[in-house]
Design a protein around this motif. Structure first.
Motif, PDB file in Angstrom:
ATOM      1  N   LEU A  45     -10.737  26.813 -26.397  1.00 19.79           N
ATOM      2  CA  LEU A  45     -10.374  25.395 -26.338  1.00 19.79           C
ATOM      3  C   LEU A  45      -9.393  25.031 -27.450  1.00 19.79           C
ATOM      4  CD1 LEU A  45     -13.823  23.776 -25.491  1.00 19.79           C
ATOM      5  CD2 LEU A  45     -11.864  24.075 -23.986  1.00 19.79           C
ATOM      6  N   LEU A  46      -9.573  25.588 -28.659  1.00 16.32           N
ATOM      7  CA  LEU A  46      -8.662  25.329 -29.768  1.00 16.32           C
ATOM      8  C   LEU A  46      -7.272  25.857 -29.440  1.00 16.32           C
ATOM      9  CD1 LEU A  46      -8.235  24.313 -32.652  1.00 16.32           C
ATOM     10  CD2 LEU A  46      -8.914  26.583 -33.448  1.00 16.32           C
ATOM     11  N   LEU A  47      -7.190  27.059 -28.905  1.00 20.04           N
ATOM     12  CA  LEU A  47      -5.900  27.637 -28.541  1.00 20.04           C
ATOM     13  C   LEU A  47      -5.213  26.808 -27.461  1.00 20.04           C
ATOM     14  CD1 LEU A  47      -3.933  29.977 -28.921  1.00 20.04           C
ATOM     15  CD2 LEU A  47      -5.226  31.239 -27.208  1.00 20.04           C
ATOM     16  N   LEU A  48      -5.962  26.377 -26.466  1.00 20.79           N
ATOM     17  CA  LEU A  48      -5.406  25.551 -25.400  1.00 20.79           C
ATOM     18  C   LEU A  48      -4.885  24.224 -25.946  1.00 20.79           C
ATOM     19  CD1 LEU A  48      -4.894  25.007 -22.371  1.00 20.79           C
ATOM     20  CD2 LEU A  48      -7.219  24.093 -22.264  1.00 20.79           C
ATOM     21  N   SER A  49      -5.659  23.575 -26.810  1.00 21.92           N
ATOM     22  CA  SER A  49      -5.238  22.268 -27.340  1.00 21.92           C
ATOM     23  C   SER A  49      -4.017  22.399 -28.244  1.00 21.92           C
ATOM     24  CB  SER A  49      -6.392  21.580 -28.068  1.00 21.92           C
ATOM     25  OG  SER A  49      -6.824  22.362 -29.160  1.00 21.92           O
ATOM     26  N   THR A  50      -3.894  23.452 -29.058  1.00 23.07           N
ATOM     27  CA  THR A  50      -2.697  23.621 -29.886  1.00 23.07           C
ATOM     28  C   THR A  50      -1.477  23.903 -29.011  1.00 23.07           C
ATOM     29  OG1 THR A  50      -3.227  25.947 -30.271  1.00 23.07           O
ATOM     30  CG2 THR A  50      -3.925  24.377 -31.957  1.00 23.07           C
ATOM     31  N   GLY A  51      -1.646  24.600 -27.921  1.00 24.23           N
ATOM     32  CA  GLY A  51      -0.537  24.832 -26.993  1.00 24.23           C
ATOM     33  C   GLY A  51      -0.067  23.538 -26.361  1.00 24.23           C
ATOM     34  N   ILE A  52      -0.996  22.686 -25.987  1.00 17.41           N
ATOM     35  CA  ILE A  52      -0.642  21.390 -25.396  1.00 17.41           C
ATOM     36  C   ILE A  52       0.067  20.513 -26.425  1.00 17.41           C
ATOM     37  CG2 ILE A  52      -1.599  19.232 -24.478  1.00 17.41           C
ATOM     38  CD1 ILE A  52      -3.733  20.980 -23.069  1.00 17.41           C
ATOM     39  N   LEU A  53      -0.399  20.523 -27.678  1.00 18.74           N
ATOM     40  CA  LEU A  53       0.269  19.746 -28.724  1.00 18.74           C
ATOM     41  C   LEU A  53       1.693  20.251 -28.947  1.00 18.74           C
ATOM     42  CD1 LEU A  53      -2.566  19.263 -31.360  1.00 18.74           C
ATOM     43  CD2 LEU A  53      -1.463  17.505 -29.977  1.00 18.74           C
ATOM     44  N   GLY A  54       1.871  21.565 -28.966  1.00 19.05           N
ATOM     45  CA  GLY A  54       3.212  22.138 -29.140  1.00 19.05           C
ATOM     46  C   GLY A  54       4.135  21.763 -28.004  1.00 19.05           C
ATOM     47  N   LEU A  55       3.632  21.828 -26.784  1.00 13.83           N
ATOM     48  CA  LEU A  55       4.422  21.452 -25.616  1.00 13.83           C
ATOM     49  C   LEU A  55       4.798  19.972 -25.660  1.00 13.83           C
ATOM     50  CD1 LEU A  55       5.616  22.351 -22.928  1.00 13.83           C
ATOM     51  CD2 LEU A  55       3.426  21.834 -21.855  1.00 13.83           C
ATOM     52  N   THR A  56       3.880  19.137 -26.114  1.00  9.11           N
ATOM     53  CA  THR A  56       4.153  17.713 -26.260  1.00  9.11           C
ATOM     54  C   THR A  56       5.282  17.481 -27.259  1.00  9.11           C
ATOM     55  OG1 THR A  56       1.846  17.203 -25.763  1.00  9.11           O
ATOM     56  CG2 THR A  56       3.126  15.468 -26.834  1.00  9.11           C
ATOM     57  N   GLY A  57       5.266  18.202 -28.363  1.00  8.09           N
ATOM     58  CA  GLY A  57       6.332  18.085 -29.372  1.00  8.09           C
ATOM     59  C   GLY A  57       7.684  18.493 -28.823  1.00  8.09           C
ATOM     60  N   VAL A  58       7.736  19.563 -28.045  1.00  4.75           N
ATOM     61  CA  VAL A  58       8.999  20.025 -27.449  1.00  4.75           C
ATOM     62  C   VAL A  58       9.535  18.974 -26.490  1.00  4.75           C
ATOM     63  CG1 VAL A  58      10.014  21.734 -25.888  1.00  4.75           C
ATOM     64  CG2 VAL A  58       8.516  22.482 -27.735  1.00  4.75           C
ATOM     65  N   VAL A  59       8.673  18.423 -25.644  1.00  3.29           N
ATOM     66  CA  VAL A  59       9.105  17.404 -24.684  1.00  3.29           C
ATOM     67  C   VAL A  59       9.609  16.165 -25.407  1.00  3.29           C
ATOM     68  CG1 VAL A  59       8.306  15.835 -22.868  1.00  3.29           C
ATOM     69  CG2 VAL A  59       7.658  18.250 -22.819  1.00  3.29           C
ATOM     70  N   ARG A  60       8.936  15.717 -26.453  1.00  2.00           N
ATOM     71  CA  ARG A  60       9.360  14.530 -27.206  1.00  2.00           C
ATOM     72  C   ARG A  60      10.721  14.759 -27.874  1.00  2.00           C
ATOM     73  NH1 ARG A  60       5.028  11.841 -30.910  1.00  2.00           N
ATOM     74  NH2 ARG A  60       5.583   9.870 -29.942  1.00  2.00           N
TER      75      ARG A  60
END
Length: 112
Positions: free
Chosen positions: A91-106
């Protein structure tokens, strides 16, 4: 609630309350536990079909079996449960991946 089951000859779960009072509930702890109502499934062995209810009898686990001729038997059993609940590290790995993807999109949207 147990929602799926696999095994040699197992063809599927029996709906809660449909066989031998089953509720198909699992009570996880350090050792997975099934209550006295247990969980039920259909098993096929060659031409024979069995309804099976695995339940806790206080001193261990038991299987209540009934075939298509309504022959019944209760026998002691051992079984192993596999869970598909994600581990905390997954779950930690999944959530950090989602945060990283959010940063790239922003970042890409701010350059437009």
């Amino acid at each position: 609630m147990i929602t799926a089951i696999t095994g040699t000859g197992v063809t599927g779960l029996i709906a809660p309350g449909s066989f031998n009072g089953n509720d198909n509930l699992l009570f996880p702890s350090t050792v997975p536990q099934v209550n006295s109502n247990g969980f039920s499934f259909v098993d096929v062995n060659g031409p024979d079909k069995f309804d099976v209810n695995i339940f806790s009898g206080g001193s261990g686990y038991f299987a209540y079996l009934q075939d298509e001729d309504h022959f019944t038997e209760t026998v002691p059993v051992t079984f192993e449960l596999a869970s598909t609940v994600p581990e905390p590290s997954t779950l930690l790995l999944l959530s950090t991946g989602i945060l990283g993807l959010t940063g790239v999109v922003r970042r890409r949207l701010s350059f437009c």
